[in-house]
Design a protein around this motif. Structure first.
Motif, mmCIF file in Angstrom:
data_model
loop_
_atom_site.group_PDB
_atom_site.id
_atom_site.type_symbol
_atom_site.label_atom_id
_atom_site.label_comp_id
_atom_site.label_asym_id
_atom_site.label_seq_id
_atom_site.Cartn_x
_atom_site.Cartn_y
_atom_site.Cartn_z
ATOM 1 N N VAL A 6 0.850 -1.178 0.000
ATOM 2 C CA VAL A 6 0.000 0.000 0.000
ATOM 3 C C VAL A 6 0.891 1.235 0.000
ATOM 4 O O VAL A 6 1.959 1.243 0.614
ATOM 5 C CB VAL A 6 -0.934 -0.009 1.232
ATOM 6 C CG1 VAL A 6 -0.157 0.024 2.544
ATOM 7 C CG2 VAL A 6 -1.945 1.127 1.176
ATOM 8 N N ASP A 7 0.475 2.269 -0.719
ATOM 9 C CA ASP A 7 1.176 3.544 -0.689
ATOM 10 C C ASP A 7 0.498 4.461 0.321
ATOM 11 O O ASP A 7 -0.715 4.702 0.239
ATOM 12 C CB ASP A 7 1.148 4.202 -2.077
ATOM 13 C CG ASP A 7 2.352 3.830 -2.914
ATOM 14 O OD1 ASP A 7 3.467 4.189 -2.506
ATOM 15 O OD2 ASP A 7 2.177 3.181 -3.955
ATOM 16 N N VAL A 8 1.291 4.971 1.259
ATOM 17 C CA VAL A 8 0.759 5.857 2.291
ATOM 18 C C VAL A 8 1.714 7.036 2.475
ATOM 19 O O VAL A 8 2.822 7.052 1.941
ATOM 20 C CB VAL A 8 0.577 5.129 3.641
ATOM 21 C CG1 VAL A 8 -0.263 3.873 3.465
ATOM 22 C CG2 VAL A 8 1.924 4.780 4.272
ATOM 23 N N GLY A 9 1.292 8.002 3.255
ATOM 24 C CA GLY A 9 2.157 9.126 3.602
ATOM 25 C C GLY A 9 1.401 10.126 4.434
ATOM 26 O O GLY A 9 0.165 10.146 4.424
ATOM 27 N N ASN A 10 2.133 10.933 5.162
ATOM 28 C CA ASN A 10 1.486 11.993 5.920
ATOM 29 C C ASN A 10 1.261 13.216 5.032
ATOM 30 O O ASN A 10 2.068 13.508 4.152
ATOM 31 C CB ASN A 10 2.347 12.393 7.125
ATOM 32 C CG ASN A 10 2.112 11.493 8.316
ATOM 33 O OD1 ASN A 10 1.074 10.833 8.408
ATOM 34 N ND2 ASN A 10 3.069 11.449 9.228
ATOM 35 N N PRO A 11 0.182 13.956 5.264
ATOM 36 C CA PRO A 11 -0.099 15.147 4.452
ATOM 37 C C PRO A 11 0.858 16.284 4.775
ATOM 38 O O PRO A 11 1.173 16.543 5.937
ATOM 39 C CB PRO A 11 -1.538 15.500 4.842
ATOM 40 C CG PRO A 11 -1.731 14.929 6.213
ATOM 41 C CD PRO A 11 -0.877 13.695 6.269
ATOM 42 N N LEU A 12 1.328 16.961 3.721
ATOM 43 C CA LEU A 12 2.209 18.113 3.855
ATOM 44 C C LEU A 12 1.675 19.278 3.041
ATOM 45 O O LEU A 12 1.016 19.087 2.018
ATOM 46 C CB LEU A 12 3.614 17.796 3.321
ATOM 47 C CG LEU A 12 4.440 16.690 3.967
ATOM 48 C CD1 LEU A 12 5.784 16.580 3.255
ATOM 49 C CD2 LEU A 12 4.643 16.937 5.452
ATOM 50 N N LEU A 13 2.012 20.482 3.469
ATOM 51 C CA LEU A 13 1.834 21.676 2.655
ATOM 52 C C LEU A 13 3.189 22.049 2.039
ATOM 53 O O LEU A 13 4.236 21.814 2.630
ATOM 54 C CB LEU A 13 1.327 22.847 3.497
ATOM 55 C CG LEU A 13 -0.102 22.754 4.047
ATOM 56 C CD1 LEU A 13 -0.389 23.945 4.946
ATOM 57 C CD2 LEU A 13 -1.116 22.674 2.921
ATOM 58 N N ALA A 14 3.128 22.650 0.850
ATOM 59 C CA ALA A 14 4.324 23.170 0.170
ATOM 60 C C ALA A 14 5.365 22.091 -0.093
ATOM 61 O O ALA A 14 6.558 22.320 0.059
ATOM 62 C CB ALA A 14 4.941 24.324 0.963
ATOM 63 N N MET A 15 4.898 20.909 -0.505
ATOM 64 C CA MET A 15 5.850 19.852 -0.823
ATOM 65 C C MET A 15 6.832 20.323 -1.899
ATOM 66 O O MET A 15 6.441 20.939 -2.875
ATOM 67 C CB MET A 15 5.110 18.594 -1.297
ATOM 68 C CG MET A 15 6.018 17.379 -1.483
ATOM 69 S SD MET A 15 5.143 15.917 -2.077
ATOM 70 C CE MET A 15 4.160 15.487 -0.644
ATOM 71 N N HIS A 16 8.102 20.032 -1.675
ATOM 72 C CA HIS A 16 9.232 20.408 -2.540
ATOM 73 C C HIS A 16 9.650 21.865 -2.373
ATOM 74 O O HIS A 16 10.504 22.345 -3.113
ATOM 75 C CB HIS A 16 8.978 20.079 -4.009
ATOM 76 C CG HIS A 16 8.996 18.610 -4.303
ATOM 77 N ND1 HIS A 16 9.131 18.122 -5.586
ATOM 78 C CD2 HIS A 16 8.908 17.532 -3.484
ATOM 79 C CE1 HIS A 16 9.107 16.796 -5.542
ATOM 80 N NE2 HIS A 16 8.966 16.422 -4.272
ATOM 81 N N SER A 17 9.072 22.571 -1.408
ATOM 82 C CA SER A 17 9.619 23.855 -1.015
ATOM 83 C C SER A 17 10.900 23.622 -0.228
ATOM 84 O O SER A 17 11.139 22.518 0.297
ATOM 85 C CB SER A 17 8.619 24.616 -0.146
ATOM 86 O OG SER A 17 9.210 25.754 0.429
ATOM 87 N N VAL A 18 11.730 24.673 -0.100
ATOM 88 C CA VAL A 18 12.918 24.547 0.728
ATOM 89 C C VAL A 18 12.522 24.293 2.185
ATOM 90 O O VAL A 18 13.290 23.697 2.947
ATOM 91 C CB VAL A 18 13.806 25.807 0.600
ATOM 92 C CG1 VAL A 18 13.197 26.996 1.308
ATOM 93 C CG2 VAL A 18 15.217 25.537 1.098
ATOM 94 N N ARG A 19 11.309 24.716 2.580
ATOM 95 C CA ARG A 19 10.749 24.362 3.892
ATOM 96 C C ARG A 19 9.306 23.934 3.694
ATOM 97 O O ARG A 19 8.489 24.689 3.163
ATOM 98 C CB ARG A 19 10.817 25.545 4.874
ATOM 99 C CG ARG A 19 12.218 25.850 5.350
ATOM 100 C CD ARG A 19 12.227 26.929 6.406
ATOM 101 N NE ARG A 19 11.834 26.438 7.719
ATOM 102 C CZ ARG A 19 12.680 25.867 8.587
ATOM 103 N NH1 ARG A 19 13.934 25.685 8.275
ATOM 104 N NH2 ARG A 19 12.246 25.488 9.783
ATOM 105 N N GLU A 20 9.033 22.719 4.111
ATOM 106 C CA GLU A 20 7.685 22.158 4.001
ATOM 107 C C GLU A 20 6.996 22.225 5.353
ATOM 108 O O GLU A 20 7.644 22.429 6.384
ATOM 109 C CB GLU A 20 7.781 20.708 3.507
ATOM 110 C CG GLU A 20 8.434 20.592 2.142
ATOM 111 C CD GLU A 20 8.966 19.200 1.826
ATOM 112 O OE1 GLU A 20 8.904 18.805 0.654
ATOM 113 O OE2 GLU A 20 9.458 18.519 2.755
#
Length: 430
Positions: free
Chosen positions: A397-411
């Motif tokens: 299964v593919d899972v992950g925690n939700p993030l804002l600004a993925m691939h920003s220098v700061r997420e």
């Protein structure tokens, strides 16, 4: 709420400004918790109850707890994540001297960063340096982590580009080069960077043969929010999942089943390297464990048929300023728990059966769980799960925690979600 895991995460992120540093930090952490380092070019000697780790090319690591029962009887429990994040890699012969003695470094973009977020920040250098060894085929690898600010990518002033806030196309070759020094004398090619590396590692500059070095933001990871409920840091994608997987490997209690936390490199560029998920490295490790248990190729295939993998790569949290970008009924929120990632075109390995397994694990761990599905008009990316199933015949299964600004220098992530994911992973490894 068990905030020791957040302190541990922030420490892990701070010591891991790049893939090589992340693996070096993981090695030290695992060794401090009873895991032995073993080599892929030697016999693994994987005995029941053993805890060990192996590395590949200094940037991928596989932590193994060998079960008391044979893998052909129990299968494997796997959690996969990745060590790399989008950034800027320093090119060979990097120094470029400009007017006034200003020196900038020639860099190349790695992966898909949000370029604007790298401007006007104190940056530094981290990575791997290759030194002269006993002979040509056996050079020596050293990890480099310079913690003081060294560079900056400076914006052009708004006075020279009045339309900058209306959209400004950037050239990766022209606009994104960092300044590192102002010299008054003549700059000889290679002397500045080589001299810096030699000084930091306390080695002879003539022994430096090559390097894999990147830029990183020197601002420390932290929590923020009225109740410190959010995490602000670089490389949450995907070092937060690597941290959760390694924590579960250390603290999990399943003594019968062989559990593996597999942290690959180069996911951000397609995983097609010897240390990436597209390589046979994990399949080879699992096969060798089965063989050392006296198993045949058929036993290996039987073990894989009983194996379950959690592919852990972060998801996109609902952004309150951009509601139209998200699926109307499946947009995970920060603090709402781990996400099961689903895609009709099979970009993820999740299906109803594997999703049900993970939902049950979350329920048993007492944590909430969410779904992430792309808006039907917006194409999504892929991750480790499907790439690994091209190498080993397993369910997952593919899972992950939700993030804002993925691939920003700061997420931006959630304190609660990270703790939830660790609990779910520990439940899986227990």
């Amino acid at each position: 709420m068990d905030t020791k895991y957040i302190s541990s995460l922030l420490d892990f992120l701070g010591k891991s400004p790049c893939n090589f540093c992340a693996v070096d930090t993981a090695k030290k952490w695992l060794a401090a918790n009873g895991f032995d380092e073993r080599r892929l070019d030697e016999k693994l000697n994987a005995k029941p109850g053993d805890k060990f780790f192996v590395t590949k090319n200094d940037s991928a690591i596989f932590a193994v707890k060998v079960g008391r029962k044979k893998a052909a009887d129990t299968g494997f429990k796997l959690i996969a994540a990745h060590s790399d994040s989008p950034c800027f890699r320093i090119k060979p012969n990097a120094e470029i001297k400009s007017d006034g003695g200003i020196v900038k470094l020639n860099t190349e973009v790695y992966g898909g960063p949000i370029l604007y977020t790298w401007f006007d920040r104190p940056l530094s250098i981290a990575g791997r340096v290759i030194l002269r060894g006993a002979d040509a085929l056996h050079p020596v690898s050293r990890v480099l982590h310079i913690e003081r600010p060294l560079l900056q990518i400076s914006h052009l002033a708004i006075h020279f580009n009045r339309a900058v806030n209306e959209g400004n196309k950037l050239s990766k070759q022209k606009d994104m080069l960092p300044i590192i020094a102002k010299l008054n004398g003549k700059l000889e090619s290679g002397n500045l960077l080589t001299g810096l590396i030699a000084s930091e590692l306390k080695v002879d500059a003539n022994d430096i043969l090559d390097f894999d070095l990147v830029l990183y933001d020197t601002e420390k990871p932290c929590t923020f929010g009225l109740n410190n409920e959010f995490i602000s840091a670089g490389r949450l994608d995907d070092l937060s999942m690597a941290h959760a997987a390694l924590t579960a490997a250390i603290e999990g209690t399943d003594a019968d089943t062989t559990c593996v936390a597999a942290i690959f490199d180069n996911e951000e560029t397609g995983s097609g390297t010897k240390q990436g998920a597209g390589s046979p490295v994990l399949a080879n490790v699992l096969h060798r464990i089965v063989e050392e248990q006296g198993g045949s190729l058929e036993d290996f295939c039987i073990a894989l048929a009983k194996t379950f993998m959690v592919s852990a790569d972060n998801a996109h949290a609902f952004h309150p300023n951009y509601a139209d970008k998200y699926d109307p009924t499946n947009h995970p929120t920060l603090g709402g728990g781990p996400c099961i990632k689903v895609n009709a075109n099979c970009k993820y390995m999740s299906d109803a059966h594997s999703a049900a397994v993970f939902k049950r694990l979350c329920a048993e761990a007492g944590v909430p769980c969410q779904y992430f599905v792309n808006h039907s008009d917006v194409a999504g990316g892929s991750t480790l799960g499907n790439i690994l199933t091209g190498q080993i015949d397993i369910e997952g299964v593919d899972v992950g925690n939700p993030l804002l600004a993925m691939h920003s220098v700061r997420e931006t992530g959630s304190v609660a979600d990270h703790i939830y994911m660790i609990k779910a992973f520990k439940q899986f490894f227990s």
